[in-house]
Motif scaffolding. Structure first.
Motif, PDB file in Angstrom:
ATOM      1  N   ASP A  46       0.797  -1.233   0.000  1.00 47.32           N
ATOM      2  CA  ASP A  46       0.000   0.000   0.000  1.00 47.32           C
ATOM      3  C   ASP A  46       0.825   1.276   0.000  1.00 47.32           C
ATOM      4  O   ASP A  46       0.365   2.299   0.522  1.00 47.32           O
ATOM      5  CB  ASP A  46      -0.945  -0.008   1.204  1.00 47.32           C
ATOM      6  CG  ASP A  46      -2.218  -0.784   0.935  1.00 47.32           C
ATOM      7  OD1 ASP A  46      -2.947  -0.411   0.003  1.00 47.32           O
ATOM      8  OD2 ASP A  46      -2.484  -1.765   1.647  1.00 47.32           O
ATOM      9  N   GLU A  49      -1.179   4.299  -1.086  1.00 51.03           N
ATOM     10  CA  GLU A  49      -2.047   4.858  -0.040  1.00 51.03           C
ATOM     11  C   GLU A  49      -1.251   5.760   0.882  1.00 51.03           C
ATOM     12  O   GLU A  49      -1.722   6.839   1.295  1.00 51.03           O
ATOM     13  CB  GLU A  49      -2.706   3.730   0.752  1.00 51.03           C
ATOM     14  CG  GLU A  49      -3.625   4.226   1.855  1.00 51.03           C
ATOM     15  CD  GLU A  49      -4.193   3.103   2.706  1.00 51.03           C
ATOM     16  OE1 GLU A  49      -5.017   3.412   3.588  1.00 51.03           O
ATOM     17  OE2 GLU A  49      -3.811   1.944   2.516  1.00 51.03           O
ATOM     18  N   ASP A  53      -2.023   9.633   1.740  1.00 52.07           N
ATOM     19  CA  ASP A  53      -2.334  10.068   3.103  1.00 52.07           C
ATOM     20  C   ASP A  53      -1.272  11.014   3.664  1.00 52.07           C
ATOM     21  O   ASP A  53      -1.600  11.994   4.341  1.00 52.07           O
ATOM     22  CB  ASP A  53      -2.462   8.856   4.031  1.00 52.07           C
ATOM     23  CG  ASP A  53      -3.699   8.027   3.744  1.00 52.07           C
ATOM     24  OD1 ASP A  53      -4.577   8.507   2.990  1.00 52.07           O
ATOM     25  OD2 ASP A  53      -3.782   6.896   4.249  1.00 52.07           O
ATOM     26  N   TYR A 100      -5.283   1.664  -4.027  1.00 54.80           N
ATOM     27  CA  TYR A 100      -6.502   1.707  -3.211  1.00 54.80           C
ATOM     28  C   TYR A 100      -6.930   3.144  -2.935  1.00 54.80           C
ATOM     29  O   TYR A 100      -6.105   4.031  -2.713  1.00 54.80           O
ATOM     30  CB  TYR A 100      -6.251   0.989  -1.887  1.00 54.80           C
ATOM     31  CG  TYR A 100      -7.281   1.281  -0.821  1.00 54.80           C
ATOM     32  CD1 TYR A 100      -8.527   0.669  -0.855  1.00 54.80           C
ATOM     33  CD2 TYR A 100      -7.013   2.192   0.209  1.00 54.80           C
ATOM     34  CE1 TYR A 100      -9.486   0.945   0.109  1.00 54.80           C
ATOM     35  CE2 TYR A 100      -7.954   2.470   1.185  1.00 54.80           C
ATOM     36  CZ  TYR A 100      -9.191   1.847   1.127  1.00 54.80           C
ATOM     37  OH  TYR A 100     -10.130   2.122   2.079  1.00 54.80           O
ATOM     38  N   SER A 102     -10.396   5.018  -0.590  1.00 54.15           N
ATOM     39  CA  SER A 102     -11.407   4.672   0.416  1.00 54.15           C
ATOM     40  C   SER A 102     -12.713   4.217  -0.219  1.00 54.15           C
ATOM     41  O   SER A 102     -13.231   4.854  -1.151  1.00 54.15           O
ATOM     42  CB  SER A 102     -11.674   5.872   1.325  1.00 54.15           C
ATOM     43  OG  SER A 102     -12.741   5.570   2.213  1.00 54.15           O
ATOM     44  N   GLN A 117      -4.127   7.695  -8.140  1.00 49.21           N
ATOM     45  CA  GLN A 117      -3.214   6.725  -7.518  1.00 49.21           C
ATOM     46  C   GLN A 117      -2.409   5.967  -8.572  1.00 49.21           C
ATOM     47  O   GLN A 117      -1.228   5.652  -8.363  1.00 49.21           O
ATOM     48  CB  GLN A 117      -3.990   5.756  -6.624  1.00 49.21           C
ATOM     49  CG  GLN A 117      -4.637   6.438  -5.415  1.00 49.21           C
ATOM     50  CD  GLN A 117      -3.655   7.313  -4.654  1.00 49.21           C
ATOM     51  OE1 GLN A 117      -3.564   8.522  -4.877  1.00 49.21           O
ATOM     52  NE2 GLN A 117      -2.883   6.705  -3.763  1.00 49.21           N
ATOM     53  N   GLY A 357      -0.027  -1.030   4.730  1.00 49.06           N
ATOM     54  CA  GLY A 357      -1.480  -0.997   4.688  1.00 49.06           C
ATOM     55  C   GLY A 357      -2.125  -1.618   5.907  1.00 49.06           C
ATOM     56  O   GLY A 357      -3.324  -1.880   5.918  1.00 49.06           O
TER      57      GLY A 357
END
Length: 422
Positions: A46, A49, A53, A100, A102, A117, A357
């Protein structure tokens, strides 16, 4: 020549009998030899991600060579678990990067976010051409490994990524996505998740067409995160091997994110693989039970002391002291592999670590550098070099080639159509 040839003849069988003992490879050596010939092909990481973030996908100033300095203690943020130095140390030769987003996003926003992404991970690969190579086929993976680069593939985690559109699915494939997990932690409008109240009794008719179209174009169907009924429905439809990109065996840990034995049996017939996950509560039944008990105690204290949250908090802290949290271990991961191998054979297992992740806190598997330790444990348990090579990357290579072969055989089939919704 000896004047007593019978002595020499007698020594020969003795040497032959003792030679294997003298030259027996240690578990560490068996693991090292296997990984040298077949580097790890991990099913789920991940990093994208984390980039979203932590950095809002802004790569200026980001150095993927070493991410140990990415902690923010003031915010309780640990360093990332993945970087190029540790991937090299872990003998990772191919990686599915999870693009990924949400599952709580409305579908149109989810589609945009997934495109972002895909873009950010492609930019990471492009920024590191000496060590990474974008891969969209088994041939690309073989080429990258031969060059000593990390073959970088893209996997979409969650069917919300396509906005319930087969047209979007096909365009995601065109952009390089090579698997899609049918759900994440929530149901989609066409498939039930393992961790949500079922709405569809598995796959809807549209959901079955998603599986069919994925296989027609050569995108791997990923059944991690889906309900057992969704797994069964997908296997009913599948004509090529499917994967579980990051799951375990439910017989070892009863979490619904793991795979039931009945599905394992069907997976063998399908030719697919389970890429074993390292997420603590999916790995250790003791951790899963502890988390459930703690959640129950927190609820109980909240009900007992609705007017005194500080009392409820203190009571929960006392419970924690009396009930230390169990620790998931590398050995627990090996137990999942053992179960799958004993149930359906070494041809049907791989690794999907889920680093960056959620796979934090497994003793012996702190980050992507630790794969050799797991392979050493498997060798210690009696796994042959040949089986270790299957687990590391051979099985995943076989599955992707089978998916590509199926798509090639059906390249003249017309796309499955579905009407637009707005």
């Amino acid at each position: 020549m000896s004047s007593r040839p019978w002595i020499a003849l007698a020594v020969v069988p003795l040497l032959c009998a003792t030679a294997p003992l003298a030259w027996a490879a240690t578990p560490e050596q068996v693991a090292a030899q296997a990984l040298a010939e077949a580097p790890v092909w991990d099913g789920h990481n991940d990093v994208p991600e984390q980039l979203r973030d932590r950095r809002k996908d802004v790569l200026a100033g980001f150095d993927f060579a070493d991410t140990m300095n990415t902690a923010d203690p003031a915010k309780g943020i640990d360093p990332m678990q993945t970087d190029l130095a540790r991937l090299h140390k872990g003998h990772v030769g191919a990686q599915f990067w999870s693009v990924y987003v949400s599952a709580t996003l409305p579908e149109p926003q989810a589609v945009q976010a997934v495109l972002e992404q895909i873009d950010v991970m492609k930019r990471v690969v492009a920024a590191n051409p000496d060590t990474m190579m974008l891969a969209t086929s088994s041939a690309d993976v073989e080429k990258a490994m031969k060059q000593g680069k990390i073959a970088s593939l893209l996997g979409m985690e969650g069917g919300h990524s396509i906005g319930s559109s087969l047209g979007v699915l096909r365009q995601m494939y065109a952009l390089g996505a090579r698997y899609m997990t049918l759900t994440h932690f929530k149901d989609t409008p066409w498939a039930d998740s393992a961790t949500d109240a079922p709405q569809h009794n598995g796959l809807t008719p549209f959901g079955k067409n998603v599986v069919r179209e994925m296989q027609r174009i050569g995108m791997l169907v990923d059944l991690s995160h889906v309900s057992a009924k969704t797994m069964a429905d997908a296997l009913d439809v599948a004509k090529a091997p499917v994967i579980f990109s990051h799951s375990g065996a439910i017989a070892v840990d009863g979490h619904p994110r793991n795979v039931p034995d009945a599905i394992l049996d069907r997976l063998k017939a399908n030719g697919g693989i389970v890429m074993v996950n390292f997420y603590p509560s999916y790995v250790s039944e003791a951790v899963r039970q502890w988390q459930a008990s703690r959640a129950g105690e927190a609820t109980r204290q909240g009900i007992l002391h609705p007017d005194a949250p500080e009392v409820a908090k203190a009571a929960l802290e006392a419970w924690d002291k009396a009930h230390p949290k169990p620790v998931a271990t590398l050995s627990d991961i090996a137990d999942h592999i053992d179960h799958i191998v004993k149930r359906i054979g070494a041809d049907h297992v791989g690794l999907g670590g889920d680093f960056d992740g959620g796979s934090v806190g497994v003793e012996g598997m702190p980050d992507v550098s630790a794969y050799p330790a797991l392979f050493t444990e498997l060798a210690r348990r009696g796994y042959s070099k040949a089986d270790l090579e299957k687990i590391s990357s051979g099985n995943m290579m076989r599955v992707l080639k089978a998916a590509e072969s199926y798509a090639q055989a059906h390249r003249a089939d017309p796309p499955i159509e579905s009407p637009t919704t707005f």
